[in-house]
Design a protein around this motif. Structure first.
Motif, PDB file in Angstrom:
ATOM      1  N   ARG A  65      -9.381   4.140   3.682  1.00  0.00           N
ATOM      2  CA  ARG A  65      -8.291   4.801   4.361  1.00  0.00           C
ATOM      3  C   ARG A  65      -6.919   4.334   4.108  1.00  0.00           C
ATOM      4  NH1 ARG A  65     -10.262   3.745   9.315  1.00  0.00           N
ATOM      5  NH2 ARG A  65     -11.809   5.311   9.231  1.00  0.00           N
ATOM      6  N   SER A  66      -6.833   3.039   3.996  1.00  0.00           N
ATOM      7  CA  SER A  66      -5.493   2.248   3.566  1.00  0.00           C
ATOM      8  C   SER A  66      -4.792   2.755   2.448  1.00  0.00           C
ATOM      9  CB  SER A  66      -5.285   0.795   3.659  1.00  0.00           C
ATOM     10  OG  SER A  66      -5.845   0.322   4.894  1.00  0.00           O
ATOM     11  N   LEU A  67      -5.921   2.600   1.370  1.00  0.00           N
ATOM     12  CA  LEU A  67      -5.224   2.948  -0.091  1.00  0.00           C
ATOM     13  C   LEU A  67      -5.130   4.342  -0.179  1.00  0.00           C
ATOM     14  CD1 LEU A  67      -7.993   0.676  -2.099  1.00  0.00           C
ATOM     15  CD2 LEU A  67      -5.148   0.433  -1.972  1.00  0.00           C
ATOM     16  N   ALA A  68      -6.079   5.141   0.447  1.00  0.00           N
ATOM     17  CA  ALA A  68      -5.827   6.607   0.708  1.00  0.00           C
ATOM     18  C   ALA A  68      -4.473   7.200   1.221  1.00  0.00           C
ATOM     19  CB  ALA A  68      -6.993   7.497   1.044  1.00  0.00           C
ATOM     20  N   LEU A  69      -4.183   6.503   2.266  1.00  0.00           N
ATOM     21  CA  LEU A  69      -3.241   7.122   3.042  1.00  0.00           C
ATOM     22  C   LEU A  69      -2.010   6.526   2.219  1.00  0.00           C
ATOM     23  CD1 LEU A  69      -1.887   7.673   5.736  1.00  0.00           C
ATOM     24  CD2 LEU A  69      -1.913   5.263   6.202  1.00  0.00           C
ATOM     25  N   SER A  70      -1.775   5.418   1.683  1.00  0.00           N
ATOM     26  CA  SER A  70      -0.705   4.885   1.113  1.00  0.00           C
ATOM     27  C   SER A  70      -0.359   5.515  -0.386  1.00  0.00           C
ATOM     28  CB  SER A  70      -0.673   3.377   0.347  1.00  0.00           C
ATOM     29  OG  SER A  70      -0.824   2.660   1.884  1.00  0.00           O
ATOM     30  N   GLY A  71      -1.790   5.945  -0.941  1.00  0.00           N
ATOM     31  CA  GLY A  71      -1.767   6.584  -2.142  1.00  0.00           C
ATOM     32  C   GLY A  71      -1.287   8.248  -2.293  1.00  0.00           C
ATOM     33  N   VAL A  72      -1.720   8.833  -1.002  1.00  0.00           N
ATOM     34  CA  VAL A  72      -1.136  10.141  -0.908  1.00  0.00           C
ATOM     35  C   VAL A  72       0.357  10.249  -0.449  1.00  0.00           C
ATOM     36  CG1 VAL A  72      -1.235  12.090   0.757  1.00  0.00           C
ATOM     37  CG2 VAL A  72      -3.520  10.922  -0.137  1.00  0.00           C
ATOM     38  N   SER A  73       0.721   9.152   0.348  1.00  0.00           N
ATOM     39  CA  SER A  73       1.995   8.997   0.922  1.00  0.00           C
ATOM     40  C   SER A  73       3.027   8.839  -0.425  1.00  0.00           C
ATOM     41  CB  SER A  73       2.087   7.917   1.673  1.00  0.00           C
ATOM     42  OG  SER A  73       1.403   8.222   2.884  1.00  0.00           O
TER      43      SER A  73
END
Lengths: 233, 244
Positions: free
Chosen positions: A28-36
């Motif tokens: 979730r952390s990586l996905a959130l930062s990746g998308v952002s």
């Protein structure tokens, strides 16, 4: 010191135990930062390049605003996004508060000025005659812009690194607009805060070490890009 | 000069920055296939005129015609601008290999199989052995030869040279002058050469124009202009005296 050592040991245990909750938080952390970061780069790189290339009235003011944006306090961003997305706020009808969408909005607001600002500085640092030489060789305005960006790629990659660094480690805004809901909006940074508050220093340290490790890996990948392993020089 | 011989035709062209006129040319025709040298002191408007000829900047007033196309207001189409290119005084190379630099203009035109053209141009400028070197690792003279190869690779109708040999050693100057003569003679490339070096103008140019304060004060056959200048300021400039 003991907490740090225990944290290291626990971090290794957690990784090898393949704890599903931990993996969920990491993903979730990586996905959130990746998308952002993707959205920030999509807005920030063209915006920074445009401000860097174009000479227009008010460019100085725009630059100052951008530089101010580079130092936005995350809690202030969190507060503003919270107020905008709360039920009584102008965007309350979206129902995004305490969801990943709200966290993305906050992180984009934090990171895009960094991406744009560093990109602008990189473009402005190019040889002033470069654009003229590129056009003299027959480049269209688009080809000129792309070539200039490629020439400024080291600075552009630094801008992405700065943007990534600002959001992967950010806790204030995501806590405020995400709510740190287990299984939905809990990410590494908010989990660290929670475990620290609960007195689980070993686990908090372990999560911190995993976060540092992920940041190290992400930055290594970006550095490889800068050195031309992915992007041809 | 017959109509078909005229490649560029400038009429009442001016260029001003902040109301300061830096180029003012009532009429100038440039012949197809000639080498025209522009000489004059610094600030005479030579480089500005080159930028106008390359359509990098629009004139403040007047008309610039290249063959059938006349620039008047709207930006020129790509097929016109791509017939002209400039090599600047300081070689501005991309942060890539020598080969990639020379191929750059061809890639802009959508050409992909460029190896043979690139290698031929590198051979022409004597840099075949450095094809894979990083462009910015080369000496100043070598970098200028790469810039020249890159310009020639796109097979321009017009090659504009802005002090291409300033600050170069005599060996590189001779090499570049040979290349300029060669492309003009063998490929019929029209060349406009800006130079401070009146001896270089005499060595290379068919015609020479003397610029002062944005105006062409005298233009003519190079030998005639050097031997019997009609304007006293031309004579003074060619003798190396201060001209204002």
């Amino acid at each position: 010191m003991r907490d740090i050592i225990n944290g290291f040991i626990q971090a290794i245990e957690l990784i090898f135990r393949a704890d599903p909750t931990l993996y969920q938080i990491v993903v979730r952390s990586l996905a959130l930062s990746g998308v952002s970061l993707f959205i920030s780069a999509l807005i920030g790189i063209p915006l920074g390049a445009w401000i860097g290339f174009k000479k227009f009235a008010g460019r100085g003011l725009v630059t100052v605003i951008l530089y101010t944006g580079m130092g936005l306090p995350p809690v202030v961003v969190g507060l503003i996004v919270y107020l905008m997305l709360s039920r009584t706020g102008p965007f309350g009808n979206l129902g995004w508060l305490f969801t990943l969408k709200a966290m993305i909005v906050a992180q984009v607001i934090i990171s895009f000025p960094l991406v744009a600002g560093f990109t602008m500085a990189a473009v402005m640092g190019l040889d002033p005659q470069l654009s003229q030489q590129i056009r003299a060789l027959g480049a269209t305005p688009w080809q000129t812009a792309l070539t200039m960006l490629r020439e400024a790629r080291t600075g552009v990659i630094v801008s992405v690194v700065a943007g990534f660094g600002a959001i992967i480690s950010e806790v204030g805004s995501v806590m405020m607009v995400g709510g740190n809901i287990a299984g939905r909006t809990r990410v590494l940074t908010t989990a660290i805060v929670l475990e620290t508050q609960k007195g689980n220093f070993d686990l908090a340290m372990a999560l911190g070490i995993i976060l540092l490790g992920l940041t190290f890996i992400a930055n290594t990948l970006i550095l490889w890009m800068q050195e031309g392993r992915f992007v041809r020089k | 000069m017959s109509e078909s011989e005229i490649l560029y035709s400038l009429r009442h062209v001016t260029k001003a920055y902040d109301r300061r006129t830096v180029v003012n040319i009532p009429a100038l025709d440039i012949q197809r296939g000639e080498i025209l040298a522009l000489v004059g002191p610094s600030g005479a408007g030579k480089s500005t005129l080159l930028r106008l000829l390359n359509f990098l900047e629009p004139p403040t007033s007047g008309q610039i015609a290249l063959d059938d196309f006349t620039l008047s207001g709207t930006p020129p189409p790509l097929d016109i601008t791509r017939r002209v290119t400039t090599v600047f005084q300081r070689p501005i190379l991309l942060n890539r290999s020598v080969m990639e630099n020379v191929a750059y203009g061809l890639h802009l035109r959508g050409q992909r199989r460029v190896q043979s053209v690139v290698m031929a141009e590198l051979a022409r400028v004597g840099l075949s052995a450095l094809a894979h070197a990083h462009a910015r690792s080369l000496s100043g003279g070598e970098q200028q030869r790469v810039a020249l190869a890159r310009a020639l690779a796109i097979r321009p109708t017009v090659l504009l040279l802005d002090e291409p040999t300033a600050n170069l050693d005599p060996g590189n100057v001779a090499l570049i002058e040979d290349i300029i003569r060669g492309v003009n003679r063998e490929q019929g490339v029209t060349i406009v050469l800006v130079t401070h070096n009146v001896f270089q103008a005499r060595r290379l140019a068919h015609r020479t124009a003397v610029m002062l304060d944005g105006n062409i004060i005298e233009i003519g056959d190079t030998d005639t202009l050097f031997t019997t200048p009609t304007d006293p300021r031309t004579g003074a400039f060619l003798r190396g005296e201060m001209v204002y």
